[in-house]
Structures are given as C-alpha cells and as structure tokens.
Design an enzyme around this catalytic site. Structure first.
Site, PDB file in Angstrom:
ATOM      1  N   CYS A 107       8.752   6.078 -38.214  1.00 42.93           N
ATOM      2  CA  CYS A 107       8.983   6.770 -36.937  1.00 42.93           C
ATOM      3  C   CYS A 107       8.002   7.926 -36.766  1.00 42.93           C
ATOM      4  O   CYS A 107       7.495   8.163 -35.671  1.00 42.93           O
ATOM      5  CB  CYS A 107      10.412   7.299 -36.842  1.00 42.93           C
ATOM      6  SG  CYS A 107      11.659   6.005 -36.799  1.00 42.93           S
ATOM      7  N   CYS A 161      13.104   8.619 -41.041  1.00 41.73           N
ATOM      8  CA  CYS A 161      12.328   7.380 -40.936  1.00 41.73           C
ATOM      9  C   CYS A 161      10.821   7.655 -40.988  1.00 41.73           C
ATOM     10  O   CYS A 161      10.263   8.214 -40.040  1.00 41.73           O
ATOM     11  CB  CYS A 161      12.723   6.694 -39.627  1.00 41.73           C
ATOM     12  SG  CYS A 161      11.644   5.349 -39.127  1.00 41.73           S
TER      13      CYS A 161
END
Length: 110
Positions: free
Chosen positions: A35, A32
């Site tokens: 993230c 991600c």
C-alpha cells in the site's frame, strides 16, 4: 496538497455513491507494505485523471462497512464506482499502467 480525498464510512455515501463523476476508491492499510508503494501512483492518477475522475483513499481497519459492502478481501484494493455501482474491481499492488487499463475499461461508458 494531495489530490486524493481521505474518507471514512460516514462520508462514503456522499463522496462516492452520490458523486456526479466516477470515483476510484483506493482501500489501504497502515500495516500494508505494498500500500505504501501504491501511494505515489495513486497521487499521480488523481492528478492526471482529475478532470474526469474523483480519487478517494479509505483505510480498511476503521471502515468495516465500506470494506464489507465492496467485498474487499485484501489490500491494496481498487474499486471504480459510477452512479453508485461498481464498474471495475482489482486487488493487489499494480503499476500505473495496470491502473490506467482498469480505469480506461471502466471510464469508457463515462
């Protein structure tokens, strides 16, 4: 040294549900991109709120039990848990101010 505790499903009950202080759970994934952008923000929050909040980081892929229990549908995701109950919830990348707003709403009763 990181102020953020990395946990898995096996530690979730002890570290989050049975915690004596509110806990911000940061759900993330290795794949991600957003993230990775959130990581420094989460570290800063952990340092600044350390006296009244525990911050834990949990990777979603190897921890399906907690992901399911707290209905994580996308990452990054944030769950503020106090006394075993979810007080606040958000998903998606946020700036520090937005996370602080989420915490301040949830920590009012703390």
């Amino acid at each position: 040294m990181s102020s953020v505790l990395v946990i898995g499903d096996s530690e979730f009950e002890a570290e989050v549900l049975n915690a004596t202080q509110p806990v911000l759970v940061y759900f993330w994934a290795e794949w991600c991109g957003p993230c990775r952008l959130m990581a420094p923000v989460i570290e800063t929050i952990a340092k600044e709120y350390g006296d009244r909040l525990k911050v834990v980081k949990m990777e979603v892929d190897p921890n399906p039990e907690s992901v399911k229990k707290f209905k994580v549908e996308g990452v990054p995701a944030f769950r503020l848990i106090q006394d075993g109950e979810m007080k606040q919830s958000a998903e998606g990348a946020m700036n520090k101010q937005k996370i602080e707003e989420l915490l301040n709403k949830g920590l009012v009763t703390a």
